[in-house]
Design an enzyme around this catalytic site. Structure first.
Site, PDB file in Angstrom:
ATOM      1  N   ASP A 184      -9.561   0.303  14.413  1.00 44.58           N
ATOM      2  CA  ASP A 184     -10.404   0.060  13.226  1.00 44.58           C
ATOM      3  C   ASP A 184     -11.815   0.626  13.405  1.00 44.58           C
ATOM      4  O   ASP A 184     -12.794   0.045  12.940  1.00 44.58           O
ATOM      5  CB  ASP A 184     -10.496  -1.447  12.905  1.00 44.58           C
ATOM      6  N   HIS A 198      -7.831  -0.691   6.095  1.00 42.49           N
ATOM      7  CA  HIS A 198      -8.185  -1.949   6.746  1.00 42.49           C
ATOM      8  C   HIS A 198      -8.782  -2.890   5.691  1.00 42.49           C
ATOM      9  O   HIS A 198      -9.642  -2.478   4.914  1.00 42.49           O
ATOM     10  CB  HIS A 198      -9.203  -1.688   7.862  1.00 42.49           C
ATOM     11  N   ASP A 215     -10.202   3.931  19.323  1.00 43.82           N
ATOM     12  CA  ASP A 215     -10.511   2.499  19.228  1.00 43.82           C
ATOM     13  C   ASP A 215     -10.041   1.936  17.896  1.00 43.82           C
ATOM     14  O   ASP A 215     -10.229   2.559  16.850  1.00 43.82           O
ATOM     15  CB  ASP A 215     -12.016   2.267  19.390  1.00 43.82           C
ATOM     16  N   ASN A 254       0.843  -1.213   0.000  1.00 45.49           N
ATOM     17  CA  ASN A 254       0.000   0.000   0.000  1.00 45.49           C
ATOM     18  C   ASN A 254       0.871   1.253   0.000  1.00 45.49           C
ATOM     19  O   ASN A 254       0.544   2.233  -0.675  1.00 45.49           O
ATOM     20  CB  ASN A 254      -0.948  -0.005   1.200  1.00 45.49           C
ATOM     21  N   MET A 281       1.622  -2.444  12.252  1.00 43.55           N
ATOM     22  CA  MET A 281       1.017  -3.505  13.064  1.00 43.55           C
ATOM     23  C   MET A 281       0.995  -3.240  14.566  1.00 43.55           C
ATOM     24  O   MET A 281       0.843  -4.160  15.361  1.00 43.55           O
ATOM     25  CB  MET A 281       1.724  -4.841  12.780  1.00 43.55           C
ATOM     26  N   ILE A 321      -0.626  -0.821  17.850  1.00 46.19           N
ATOM     27  CA  ILE A 321      -1.691   0.112  18.224  1.00 46.19           C
ATOM     28  C   ILE A 321      -1.033   1.350  18.818  1.00 46.19           C
ATOM     29  O   ILE A 321      -0.225   1.254  19.743  1.00 46.19           O
ATOM     30  CB  ILE A 321      -2.654  -0.565  19.210  1.00 46.19           C
ATOM     31  N   LEU A 322      -1.352   2.501  18.270  1.00 47.71           N
ATOM     32  CA  LEU A 322      -0.749   3.753  18.755  1.00 47.71           C
ATOM     33  C   LEU A 322      -1.511   4.239  19.984  1.00 47.71           C
ATOM     34  O   LEU A 322      -2.730   4.061  20.094  1.00 47.71           O
ATOM     35  CB  LEU A 322      -0.785   4.796  17.641  1.00 47.71           C
ATOM     36  N   ASN A 367      -5.890   5.218   7.995  1.00 47.74           N
ATOM     37  CA  ASN A 367      -5.459   3.813   7.984  1.00 47.74           C
ATOM     38  C   ASN A 367      -6.252   3.067   6.924  1.00 47.74           C
ATOM     39  O   ASN A 367      -7.379   3.435   6.616  1.00 47.74           O
ATOM     40  CB  ASN A 367      -5.733   3.190   9.358  1.00 47.74           C
TER      41      ASN A 367
HETATM   42  C1  GRF Z   1      -3.032  -4.609   4.036  1.00 48.22           C
HETATM   43  O1  GRF Z   1      -3.935  -5.632   3.738  1.00 48.22           O
HETATM   44  C2  GRF Z   1      -3.685  -3.523   4.856  1.00 48.22           C
HETATM   45  O2  GRF Z   1      -5.039  -3.362   4.545  1.00 48.22           O
HETATM   46  C3  GRF Z   1      -3.531  -4.044   6.261  1.00 48.22           C
HETATM   47  O3  GRF Z   1      -2.283  -4.660   6.284  1.00 48.22           O
HETATM   48  C4  GRF Z   1      -1.920  -5.075   4.973  1.00 48.22           C
HETATM   49  C5  GRF Z   1      -0.627  -4.421   4.674  1.00 48.22           C
HETATM   50  O4  GRF Z   1      -0.097  -4.820   3.438  1.00 48.22           O
HETATM   51  N1  GRF Z   1      -3.711  -2.971   7.205  1.00 48.22           N
HETATM   52  P1  GRF Z   1       1.048  -3.981   2.776  1.00 48.22           P
HETATM   53  O5  GRF Z   1       2.193  -3.910   3.805  1.00 48.22           O
HETATM   54  O6  GRF Z   1       0.522  -2.627   2.441  1.00 48.22           O
HETATM   55  O7  GRF Z   1       1.463  -4.764   1.558  1.00 48.22           O
END
Ligand code: GRF
Length: 236
Positions: free
Chosen positions: A148, A112, A146, A17, A93, A95-96, A110
């Site tokens: 997501d 999700h 909270d 991403n 990965m 939680i802030l 973010n």
């Molecule tokens: C993605 O599926 C995103 O939606 C989730 O974690 C994954 C990250 O993938 N939060 P990448 O590191 O962007 O390839």
């Protein structure tokens, strides 16, 4: 001075991403520029990708700090040094903490891999298949206290096909993520999606009192790509 919003991407791993955001921002007309990438993991594959594209990278490992607050504080300090105006979490990965989230409220987004508020948390694709849903997807939202849970900026729907396994579904959703995230960051950078009173206000609908805070966006390119007839056949 450039009017493009200075954006820093936070990652923990693969960074696909992040790569999509960097690619979008390589167009000078895009309203955000990616000025830095921060990872909490030194071995995140995304770091090399960002560096190869000339983006400044920084590793801020949790292990180097005595507390979660100190780790958050180091990230905040790095963001300030980057001159960040927007923070984009992309597979970050951790939680802030509340202090950090409150400081960046309305300026941190973010992605999700599910249609929130369904399937918050991890393993969204496996859970979606187990639940037997026919429509899955991804969501970009403002980050709030909270997990997501923040106001939704944009969503893309993706069909769950008969016979899909977790990997097949994940790959299909990821393709949509790579189109949705640049679109959503663009909306925020342009001020067309703002967080106000705990809701997302989309500028396009701002003079429509009923729709201004409740619109779920399906971006046109995604709408075109989805084969709606096929979708209808598998979605009784
Ligand atoms: C993605 O599926 C995103 O939606 C989730 O974690 C994954 C990250 O993938 N939060 P990448 O590191 O962007 O390839």
């Amino acid at each position: 001075m450039s009017m493009r919003k200075r954006t820093v991407v936070l990652i923990s791993g693969r960074g696909s991403n992040m790569t999509a955001l960097i690619a979008a921002a390589s167009n000078p007309d895009y309203p955000a520029e990616i000025v830095g990438v921060i990872s909490d993991r030194a071995n995140a594959a995304g770091l090399g990708i960002a560096a190869a594209r000339g983006i400044a990278t920084k590793v801020i490992s949790r292990a180097d700090y005595s507390s979660k607050e100190a780790h958050d504080g180091a990230i905040d300090a790095a963001l300030v040094l980057f001159g960040a105006e927007i923070v984009a979490l992309a597979g970050y990965m951790r939680i802030l903490g509340a202090r950090f989230v409150e400081k960046w409220l309305g300026r941190m987004i973010n992605i999700h891999p599910a249609l929130l508020p369904a399937f918050k948390g991890l393993d969204t694709h496996a859970r979606a298949i187990r639940a037997g849903i026919r429509i899955h997807g991804c969501t970009v939202h403002f980050v709030t206290l909270d997990m997501d849970d923040g106001p939704i900026i944009a969503q893309a729907a993706v069909p769950v096909m008969v016979g899909d396994n977790e990997d097949m579904l994940a790959a299909r959703v990821l393709k949509a993520e790579h189109r949705l995230y640049p679109l959503a960051l663009g909306l925020v950078a342009e001020g067309k999606a703002r967080m106000e009173g705990g809701r997302t206000v989309l500028a396009h609908f701002a003079d429509d009192a009923d729709n201004s805070t409740s619109v779920v966006m399906a971006p046109d390119p995604l709408r075109e790509e989805t084969d709606l007839e096929h979708l209808a056949r598998i979605t009784p």
